[in-house]
Design a protein around this motif. Structure first.
Motif, PDB file in Angstrom:
ATOM      1  N   UNK A 249      10.776   3.760  -0.515  1.00  0.00           N
ATOM      2  CA  UNK A 249      11.030   4.731  -1.894  1.00  0.00           C
ATOM      3  C   UNK A 249      10.592   3.741  -2.973  1.00  0.00           C
TER       4      UNK A 249
ATOM      5  N   UNK B  88       7.686   1.676  -3.401  1.00  0.00           N
ATOM      6  CA  UNK B  88       6.333   1.839  -3.725  1.00  0.00           C
ATOM      7  C   UNK B  88       5.758   2.800  -4.603  1.00  0.00           C
ATOM      8  N   UNK B  89       6.281   4.181  -4.090  1.00  0.00           N
ATOM      9  CA  UNK B  89       6.042   5.154  -5.207  1.00  0.00           C
ATOM     10  C   UNK B  89       6.392   5.039  -6.566  1.00  0.00           C
TER      11      UNK B  89
ATOM     12  N   UNK C  58       3.978   2.929  -8.238  1.00  0.00           N
ATOM     13  CA  UNK C  58       2.859   3.555  -8.391  1.00  0.00           C
ATOM     14  C   UNK C  58       3.017   4.527  -9.652  1.00  0.00           C
ATOM     15  N   UNK C  59       4.065   5.108  -9.805  1.00  0.00           N
ATOM     16  CA  UNK C  59       4.468   5.923 -10.941  1.00  0.00           C
ATOM     17  C   UNK C  59       4.625   5.133 -12.188  1.00  0.00           C
TER      18      UNK C  59
ATOM     19  N   UNK D 150       0.982   4.281 -13.190  1.00  0.00           N
ATOM     20  CA  UNK D 150       0.532   5.053 -13.866  1.00  0.00           C
ATOM     21  C   UNK D 150       0.842   5.560 -15.287  1.00  0.00           C
ATOM     22  N   UNK D 151       2.112   5.384 -15.534  1.00  0.00           N
ATOM     23  CA  UNK D 151       2.877   5.369 -16.937  1.00  0.00           C
ATOM     24  C   UNK D 151       2.464   4.300 -17.726  1.00  0.00           C
TER      25      UNK D 151
ATOM     26  N   UNK E  10       2.399  -7.275  -9.891  1.00  0.00           N
ATOM     27  CA  UNK E  10       2.651  -6.442 -10.812  1.00  0.00           C
ATOM     28  C   UNK E  10       3.168  -7.397 -11.889  1.00  0.00           C
TER      29      UNK E  10
END
Lengths: 129, 292
Positions: free
Chosen positions: A63, A65-66, A69-70, A73-74, A93
């Motif tokens: 839960x 990793x997504x 990723x989000x 993207x932001x 990161x």
């Protein structure tokens, strides 16, 4: 018959609790991830972050990793792929300047919410007594 | 059950990833690639660190394929909504709509950059790709060919980044590391893997066809756009320039403005229609050729 009802109740309680925990954590994971990256002295890779979060919050890594990723993207976190000595290249990161600003606001609103919720819960307890 | 315990952790990992891929079917290839990359890396790192655990424990800790897929899909929806915003109300000026859409200008920017880049891709293909392929016919060049095809994947990733930021198509943000990640395979098998999987070849094809394609893009979108700009500005700028430097001839005089203004605006709009159409074409090509 009574045992059956109790077992049913237990199951319902577990379901409700799970649902509540899921809703609660869905908003907080982003905050916690940003905080971890903000406090980190160096860039962290996905596995390290997942491990830290798992120790402290029992969050499933699948839960996390997504959400990373989000956040990427932001543009709240920056990500760089670096080769590693063992195995496949890793994604490292770091928090961006925008991410730091957003985190400051999030923390303020988290603290305000925490305060309000505690006030209500504590008030309720006084009322009961 | 017996045969199940016989399967190695690595095979179970591949099963898990296949199940995750199934659960993600219908999603964008970029999302799939990212989700599979994350799962593979995390599970492998955990397996390496906790060799005492068996795979099913590690996998259940990570989350079931269905759960994980659900998370990615839910967050992708959120991200898309966040990035593109709620669909804006259409303006009343139907024909001139493209003039107010910033994505069309971004597409122009892409077409402007794409031409010199495609020249570099083409040179790389002609100077390195073709000789490498010719050399590999003799057998000795096969490792070099594998290396070339591996490098192509990075070219694909770079071009993908450009396309996702300027044309708005979601492209993979992470390298497809399925091949590199298989620890059990020998170097020979890895090299053959690069040659036998289509991605490297598809990107090679992309680097060959991108030059003619981007020439068309440049001419049809940026070319028309600049011509329309000139048409629009000439009646205003030419007389002014002529006033200061009388030796400069006037191409289009000021009294043409009433004609040039609408013609220029229509030209600009048409060039943006073309840019939008070509952007759709380029996104479709990128989806086929740059993603595994």
């Amino acid at each position: 018959m009574q045992d059956d009802t109790r077992a049913n109740d237990d199951e319902l309680v577990t379901q409700h609790t799970k649902k509540f925990q899921k809703e609660l954590s869905s908003g907080l994971v982003s905050l916690v991830l940003l905080s971890i990256l903000d406090q980190a002295k160096t860039a962290l890779y996905g596995y390290e972050i997942a491990k830290q979060l798992q120790h402290q919050h029992d969050e499933k890594p699948g839960a996390i990793y997504p959400v990373l990723r989000n956040l990427h993207a932001r543009q709240l976190i920056h990500c760089e792929v670096k080769t590693s000595d063992s195995g496949p290249p890793r994604k490292y990161y770091t928090i961006t300047a925008l991410g730091q600003k957003v985190l400051a606001k999030w923390l303020a609103s988290w603290q305000a919410t925490q305060h309000q919720v505690n006030n209500i819960i504590n008030g309720q307890l006084h009322y009961d007594n | 059950m017996g045969s199940y315990t016989m399967t190695t952790n690595q095979q179970q990992l591949e099963h898990y990833l296949a199940a995750l891929e199934d659960a993600l079917s219908g999603q964008s290839p970029a999302l799939m690639q990212d989700a599979l990359y994350d799962a593979r890396n995390h599970l492998q790192e955990t397996m390496a660190e906790h060799s005492e655990l068996n795979f099913s424990d590690i996998a259940s800790q990570y989350g079931s394929p269905a759960e994980v897929a659900q998370q990615y899909i839910a967050l992708e929806l959120q991200t898309q909504q966040f990035l593109t915003g709620t669909p804006a109300a259409r303006r009343a000026n139907g024909f001139f709509q493209p003039l107010f859409d910033s994505r069309n200008y971004q597409a122009l920017g892409y077409f402007f950059l794409a031409w010199p880049l495609s020249l570099a891709y083409f040179a790389w293909f002609m100077l390195v790709g073709i000789p490498t392929m010719a050399l590999s016919l003799l057998g000795v060049g096969l490792p070099v060919l594998a290396l070339y095809l591996k490098l192509q994947r990075y070219l694909g990733l770079f071009e993908g980044k450009l396309i996702s930021s300027l044309l708005g198509e979601r492209m993979p943000r992470r390298p497809d590391t399925a091949l590199m990640a298989k620890r059990s395979t020998s170097i020979r098998e890895k090299l053959l893997g690069y040659i036998s999987t289509p991605l490297g070849w598809k990107i090679t094809l992309y680097s060959a066809v991108q030059l003619p394609l981007s020439s068309v893009y440049l001419l049809c979108s940026v070319g028309v756009f600049l011509t329309a700009c000139l048409l629009l500005l000439s009646p205003l700028v030419d007389p002014v320039l002529h006033y200061f430097w009388p030796t400069l001839p006037i191409d289009i005089n000021w009294y043409w403005l009433p004609l040039c203004l609408p013609a220029g605006v229509i030209g600009l709009t048409l060039s943006l229609y073309l840019a939008a159409a070509l952007s759709r074409l380029q996104r479709a090509i990128a989806r086929v050729l740059l993603i595994n």
